[in-house]
Scaffold this active site. Sequence first.
Site, PDB file in Angstrom:
ATOM      1  CG  ASN A 136      81.021  -7.892  35.064  1.00 18.09           C
ATOM      2  OD1 ASN A 136      79.947  -8.480  34.895  1.00 18.09           O
ATOM      3  ND2 ASN A 136      82.173  -8.532  35.210  1.00 18.09           N
ATOM      4  CG  ASP A 170      79.745 -19.441  39.863  1.00 16.92           C
ATOM      5  OD1 ASP A 170      80.884 -19.674  40.295  1.00 16.92           O
ATOM      6  OD2 ASP A 170      79.344 -18.308  39.585  1.00 16.92           O
TER       7      ASP A 170
HETATM    8  N1  EPU Z   1      84.128 -12.709  48.364  1.00 17.50           N
HETATM    9  C1  EPU Z   1      83.917 -13.060  49.669  1.00 17.50           C
HETATM   10  N2  EPU Z   1      82.814 -12.563  50.289  1.00 17.50           N
HETATM   11  C2  EPU Z   1      81.941 -11.736  49.676  1.00 17.50           C
HETATM   12  C3  EPU Z   1      82.170 -11.368  48.346  1.00 17.50           C
HETATM   13  C4  EPU Z   1      83.287 -11.872  47.703  1.00 17.50           C
HETATM   14  O1  EPU Z   1      84.672 -13.815  50.258  1.00 17.50           O
HETATM   15  O2  EPU Z   1      80.965 -11.303  50.308  1.00 17.50           O
HETATM   16  C5  EPU Z   1      85.322 -13.241  47.673  1.00 17.50           C
HETATM   17  C6  EPU Z   1      84.916 -14.155  46.504  1.00 17.50           C
HETATM   18  O3  EPU Z   1      84.648 -15.437  46.934  1.00 17.50           O
HETATM   19  C7  EPU Z   1      86.134 -14.072  45.628  1.00 17.50           C
HETATM   20  C8  EPU Z   1      86.602 -12.639  45.820  1.00 17.50           C
HETATM   21  O4  EPU Z   1      86.004 -12.190  47.039  1.00 17.50           O
HETATM   22  O5  EPU Z   1      87.114 -14.946  46.082  1.00 17.50           O
HETATM   23  C9  EPU Z   1      86.270 -11.690  44.705  1.00 17.50           C
HETATM   24  O6  EPU Z   1      84.898 -11.635  44.501  1.00 17.50           O
HETATM   25  P1  EPU Z   1      84.133 -10.317  44.058  1.00 17.50           P
HETATM   26  O7  EPU Z   1      83.029 -10.119  45.030  1.00 17.50           O
HETATM   27  O8  EPU Z   1      85.059  -9.195  43.789  1.00 17.50           O
HETATM   28  O9  EPU Z   1      83.506 -10.811  42.693  1.00 17.50           O
HETATM   29  P2  EPU Z   1      82.052 -10.539  42.227  1.00 17.50           P
HETATM   30  O10 EPU Z   1      81.676  -9.163  42.619  1.00 17.50           O
HETATM   31  O11 EPU Z   1      81.165 -11.669  42.590  1.00 17.50           O
HETATM   32  C10 EPU Z   1      82.748  -9.504  39.918  1.00 17.50           C
HETATM   33  C11 EPU Z   1      82.459  -9.789  38.479  1.00 17.50           C
HETATM   34  C12 EPU Z   1      83.161 -11.067  38.049  1.00 17.50           C
HETATM   35  C13 EPU Z   1      84.654 -10.890  38.289  1.00 17.50           C
HETATM   36  C14 EPU Z   1      84.918 -10.529  39.749  1.00 17.50           C
HETATM   37  C15 EPU Z   1      86.346 -10.227  40.071  1.00 17.50           C
HETATM   38  C16 EPU Z   1      80.276  -8.840  38.246  1.00 17.50           C
HETATM   39  C17 EPU Z   1      78.835  -9.078  38.005  1.00 17.50           C
HETATM   40  N3  EPU Z   1      81.023  -9.931  38.301  1.00 17.50           N
HETATM   41  O12 EPU Z   1      82.222 -10.612  40.647  1.00 17.50           O
HETATM   42  O13 EPU Z   1      82.908 -11.240  36.671  1.00 17.50           O
HETATM   43  O14 EPU Z   1      85.308 -12.084  37.970  1.00 17.50           O
HETATM   44  O15 EPU Z   1      84.143  -9.366  40.108  1.00 17.50           O
HETATM   45  O16 EPU Z   1      86.802  -9.179  39.288  1.00 17.50           O
HETATM   46  O17 EPU Z   1      80.717  -7.719  38.352  1.00 17.50           O
HETATM   47  C18 EPU Z   1      82.422 -12.422  34.679  1.00 17.50           C
HETATM   48  O18 EPU Z   1      82.161 -11.338  34.141  1.00 17.50           O
HETATM   49  O19 EPU Z   1      82.499 -13.486  34.021  1.00 17.50           O
HETATM   50  C19 EPU Z   1      82.669 -12.483  36.117  1.00 17.50           C
HETATM   51  C20 EPU Z   1      82.686 -13.622  36.782  1.00 17.50           C
END
Ligand code: EPU
Length: 422
Positions: free
Chosen positions: A23, A116
Amino acid sequence: MDRLFVTGGARLEGSVRVSGAKNSALKLMAASLLAPGTSVVRNVPRIRDCAVMGEMLEYFGMRVRLKDGVAELDASEVHDVEAPDELVRQMRASIVVLGPLLARCGRARVSMPGGDEIGARPVDLHVGGLERMGVAIRSEHGFLVAEADELHGASITLDYPSVTATENLMMAAVRAKGITTIDNAAREPETADLAAYLVAMGARIEGAGSSTIAIEGVDELVPAEHTAVADRIEAGTWAAAAVATQGDVTVQNARPEHLELFLSKLADAGADISMSDAGLRIRQVSRAHAVDFVTLPYPGIATDFQPILLAMQATAEGTAIVTENVFEGRFLYTGELRRMGADIRTEGHHAVIRGVPRLSAAPVRALDIRAGAALVIAGLVADGVTEISDIEHLDRGYEDFDTKLERLGAEVWRERELVTLP
Ligand code: EPU
């Protein structure tokens, strides 16, 4: 699709070296779009997601060479701004090309990442922040289409400290006119790592790693070299596997300062934890105790640890209550653990786990990266041979997982699917 077979009963022992954080590496690769010329990112894990990111960047016109954990990324030319559906579907993290494409080209078309197996995962925070910076965004035929004549600095407060939204906004803001502040920003170490890379490229960023980040846009960025931070989730996976199997594992390259709360839970479970030049040593001499925990944005316990810690507790002594606050769908995989005899009940975003002395091997499916790791941990403490299908999810996120497991004394093997040609 490959299947992984895990024989239960082994006690994990020895040393294992963690790879660079997926990440972080993915975002570092995407950020390389910002600087014409060749940037170098080291410690890139050899996993499918990084290969997909490389393919996507090539699609935009970059020249990418990924070899032995080193990515050479030549962004002299960027002639396309469309992140195609077939690549975005393979990796939801593709959304992080949105910010750098806008900063470099003023335009981006990114296929809408679908939901997903861990929840709906919307992109409203990315969109709202970029709109404040002067970007016009619309959804068209399944694509997010973003355009800006000029990006300008803005004051943005995120409703939630989303990791990739913070990163996209930061990567757009480095080339915007004026100052952008992001309040309630994600504080994850990988986000701070990205900021360090951007600074090496000539960006002006303050406060990365805290909840307020200030970015002053600059006129140009130059290629840089950077080493991706160690993968704290991989380190935690080995640590939890050591506890579950009552083993003794030294995790080389781990950064305990990124794992504080997580390690305190392992200590509560009974683990003996120490740090030396050799690495982070986790030793468990008796059956673990159940420990309650709650997932939260960093520095809270990462949602990515939830399946791993839960699997570790399936055979613990006592009952644990787990609260998942980040992704609403992240208990789906518990059905697979139940097939192995785990006593888990879920209700909304809570799970109750009553530890059982032993699990029993069953054919199970890896629903996502971390659920795959959780099933491996469960397989290690189950009677018999656990057969895990859809193992490509695990391969998306962990480098050489089976080899590392074997070196720690586990009996695992992989069956590759034979494709029959017509
Ligand atoms: N969310 C919103 N709106 C948005 C963006 C996010 O409502 O525009 C919500 C999501 O639905 C969720 C929460 O905010 O409920 C957290 O989401 P976040 O955006 O922080 O997650 P992400 O950026 O999509 C990254 C990691 C994930 C990890 C999460 C939380 C990457 C590529 N992915 O995802 O990693 O679980 O942060 O720490 O950085 C993994 O490595 O297996 C993985 C899923």
